[in-house]
Write an enzyme that holds these catalytic residues in place. Structure first.
Site, mmCIF file in Angstrom:
data_model
loop_
_atom_site.group_PDB
_atom_site.id
_atom_site.type_symbol
_atom_site.label_atom_id
_atom_site.label_comp_id
_atom_site.label_asym_id
_atom_site.label_seq_id
_atom_site.Cartn_x
_atom_site.Cartn_y
_atom_site.Cartn_z
ATOM 1 N N LYS A 63 13.745 6.424 -20.688
ATOM 2 C CA LYS A 63 12.998 7.527 -21.305
ATOM 3 C C LYS A 63 11.689 7.060 -21.908
ATOM 4 O O LYS A 63 10.692 7.775 -21.859
ATOM 5 C CB LYS A 63 13.857 8.223 -22.378
ATOM 6 C CG LYS A 63 14.965 9.076 -21.801
ATOM 7 C CD LYS A 63 15.482 10.060 -22.839
ATOM 8 C CE LYS A 63 16.567 10.941 -22.247
ATOM 9 N NZ LYS A 63 17.148 11.851 -23.214
ATOM 10 N N LYS A 108 19.731 10.573 -11.454
ATOM 11 C CA LYS A 108 20.761 11.459 -12.022
ATOM 12 C C LYS A 108 20.225 12.885 -12.161
ATOM 13 O O LYS A 108 19.079 13.081 -12.559
ATOM 14 C CB LYS A 108 21.155 10.902 -13.396
ATOM 15 C CG LYS A 108 22.303 11.613 -14.058
ATOM 16 C CD LYS A 108 22.390 11.245 -15.530
ATOM 17 C CE LYS A 108 21.263 11.853 -16.337
ATOM 18 N NZ LYS A 108 21.441 11.844 -17.789
ATOM 19 N N LYS A 141 18.978 17.915 -17.014
ATOM 20 C CA LYS A 141 18.452 19.226 -17.444
ATOM 21 C C LYS A 141 17.028 19.124 -17.944
ATOM 22 O O LYS A 141 16.335 20.121 -18.044
ATOM 23 C CB LYS A 141 19.363 19.852 -18.502
ATOM 24 C CG LYS A 141 19.503 19.052 -19.791
ATOM 25 C CD LYS A 141 20.323 19.832 -20.809
ATOM 26 C CE LYS A 141 21.439 19.007 -21.400
ATOM 27 N NZ LYS A 141 21.011 17.756 -22.074
HETATM 28 P P1 TYM Z 1 23.377 15.132 -22.333
HETATM 29 O O1 TYM Z 1 22.944 16.312 -23.140
HETATM 30 O O2 TYM Z 1 22.337 14.418 -21.535
HETATM 31 O O3 TYM Z 1 24.519 15.527 -21.341
HETATM 32 C C1 TYM Z 1 25.674 16.197 -21.786
HETATM 33 C C2 TYM Z 1 26.905 15.709 -21.053
HETATM 34 O O4 TYM Z 1 26.768 15.911 -19.639
HETATM 35 C C3 TYM Z 1 26.965 14.686 -18.956
HETATM 36 N N1 TYM Z 1 26.041 14.668 -17.813
HETATM 37 C C4 TYM Z 1 26.393 14.496 -16.527
HETATM 38 N N2 TYM Z 1 27.588 14.321 -15.945
HETATM 39 C C5 TYM Z 1 27.602 14.191 -14.594
HETATM 40 N N3 TYM Z 1 26.491 14.221 -13.833
HETATM 41 C C6 TYM Z 1 25.273 14.397 -14.377
HETATM 42 N N4 TYM Z 1 24.177 14.426 -13.618
HETATM 43 C C7 TYM Z 1 25.193 14.545 -15.797
HETATM 44 N N5 TYM Z 1 24.159 14.740 -16.643
HETATM 45 C C8 TYM Z 1 24.696 14.801 -17.874
HETATM 46 C C9 TYM Z 1 26.623 13.607 -19.962
HETATM 47 O O5 TYM Z 1 27.238 12.388 -19.629
HETATM 48 C C10 TYM Z 1 27.142 14.206 -21.242
HETATM 49 O O6 TYM Z 1 28.527 13.975 -21.364
HETATM 50 N N6 TYM Z 1 23.745 11.521 -25.744
HETATM 51 C C11 TYM Z 1 24.418 12.657 -25.158
HETATM 52 C C12 TYM Z 1 24.766 13.741 -26.160
HETATM 53 C C13 TYM Z 1 25.530 13.292 -27.349
HETATM 54 C C14 TYM Z 1 26.912 12.983 -27.380
HETATM 55 C C15 TYM Z 1 27.203 12.689 -28.743
HETATM 56 C C16 TYM Z 1 27.910 12.946 -26.411
HETATM 57 C C17 TYM Z 1 25.066 13.156 -28.613
HETATM 58 N N7 TYM Z 1 26.058 12.804 -29.447
HETATM 59 C C18 TYM Z 1 28.493 12.322 -29.157
HETATM 60 C C19 TYM Z 1 29.188 12.587 -26.835
HETATM 61 C C20 TYM Z 1 29.464 12.278 -28.174
HETATM 62 C C21 TYM Z 1 23.515 13.288 -24.121
HETATM 63 O O7 TYM Z 1 22.323 13.143 -24.148
HETATM 64 O O8 TYM Z 1 24.138 14.105 -23.272
#
Ligand code: TYM
Length: 342
Positions: free
Chosen positions: A119, A202, A205
């Site tokens: 990022k 990947k 969003k």
């Molecule tokens: P984020 O918002 O990027 O994504 C949310 C969840 O979706 C999963 N994910 C995917 N799974 C499969 N294929 C993909 N292309 C894909 N893109 C996203 C992510 O693995 C995630 O589970 N840092 C985290 C948010 C967060 C969090 C937490 C998660 C903040 N605090 C505490 C768990 C526990 C994030 O940016 O997810």
């Protein structure tokens, strides 16, 4: 004291950033698992708005997306009578514990995070925020405040989970057993869905470069179909699961199909034996549209009355705050802070 499993259901915590339109990747990698596991665990699901301000963003969009993501949790099957749904910034313990954990987290651990490297590489060196580097510590605070035993996430969050475990272990070692060490819970299929326009990256969003990158959970059926039909493939013909980077596009469509239909790989390969990429795309597009239909219907119902989600989030924050403030109190004591007179 760090063990909340004795005589109780184990806990999960997870979250999604309100930083864009939720994708089918978010659904199969995370949300669908949450909905399934909420009956087996005491569950906390937060909309991680504090994480969303670590890159340039629009305040109006943040507020709107925060509600939208919460409503999508429910539309994807999270039952607010079973799970606690809340907004991260409504529970101030998240920000406070982050600061406390900052004190024991070596900078070297954060510099190694691949998501930070990726990022920050997309921005001018001088404009990368302190928050982007500190992001995994906030994520550790999210998880550790609830003494979560398991964290259902997609593959891309595995490294952040490892860091969370390292921070918890370091804290426990320095100040006495305080935090439960959480395990990642990564689904066997669909843990890493790739971009439809670029199957080597990947699906994300926050990727806005091409309108054919991702299917969003709120895409109308025809737009979703069109995106799948436009997915990048290769010049071959064979429809087989493959690790060959040249064949990543077809493999990604097959993995998405596997995740959505729950069929075995052998059955899928047999189904498409002798067929063309167009047939595969059509089948994937229909599986995607079938998945989106009920989610969008529920989303519409849930958002008809705008106060419904806000009320539910207020209730969720109250419950989350009970658990989080108890952990924070222990942490403050262990770390040697003088309690104020009350
Ligand atoms: P984020 O918002 O990027 O994504 C949310 C969840 O979706 C999963 N994910 C995917 N799974 C499969 N294929 C993909 N292309 C894909 N893109 C996203 C992510 O693995 C995630 O589970 N840092 C985290 C948010 C967060 C969090 C937490 C998660 C903040 N605090 C505490 C768990 C526990 C994030 O940016 O997810």
């Amino acid at each position: 004291m760090s063990d909340n499993s004795v005589g109780k259901r184990k806990r999960v915590l997870s979250g999604v950033q309100p930083s864009g339109n939720l994708t089918v990747g978010n659904y199969v990698g995370a949300l669908r698992q949450w909905a399934r596991e909420q009956y087996n665990f005491e569950s906390f699901f937060c909309v991680v708005d504090l994480h969303a301000i670590t890159v340039p963003y629009d305040p109006l969009a943040l507020r709107e997306k925060t509600r939208e993501v919460a409503a999508l949790y429910l539309a994807c099957g999270i039952d607010p009578e079973v799970s606690t749904v809340f907004v991260q910034s409504h529970v101030s313990a998240h920000a406070e514990l982050t600061w406390l954990l900052n004190g024991i987290t070596p900078l070297g651990w954060l510099n190694r995070m691949t998501q930070f490297k990726d990022k920050s590489a997309k921005q001018q060196v001088d404009s990368v925020s302190m928050g982007l580097l500190d992001y995994p510590v906030l994520m550790a605070a999210d998880i550790l405040l609830y003494q979560a035993d398991a964290v259902p996430v997609g593959e891309d969050q595995k490294q952040h989970l490892e860091l969370t475990r390292d921070i918890a272990q370091r804290f426990n070692h320095l100040f006495g057993d305080t935090f439960t060490i959480p395990d990642p819970m990564i689904p066997p299929t669909g843990a890493r869905i790739m971009g439809l326009d670029n199957p080597t990256a990947k699906m994300s969003k926050s990727e806005t470069g091409s309108e054919y990158h991702a299917v969003y959970l709120l895409d109308p059926p025809n737009r979703a179909r069109k995106k799948v039909m436009r997915a990048v493939t290769d010049s071959g013909r064979e429809i087989r699961f493959s690790r060959d980077p040249e064949r990543a596009g077809v493999n990604n469509l097959l993995e998405l199909y596997e995740a959505l239909t729950a069929q075995s790989r052998e059955d899928i390969e047999q189904q498409f034996d002798g067929k063309g990429y167009g047939d595969l795309k059509k089948a994937v597009a229909e599986a995607v549209v079938d998945m989106l239909g009920p989610i969008q219907q529920r989303y519409e119902d849930l958002t008809r009355d705008s106060s419904y989600i806000d009320n539910l989030l207020a209730r969720g924050a109250e419950r989350a705050n009970e658990v989080a403030s108890a952990t924070l109190k222990t942490v403050r004591e262990r770390m040697g802070f003088l309690e104020p007179l009350r």
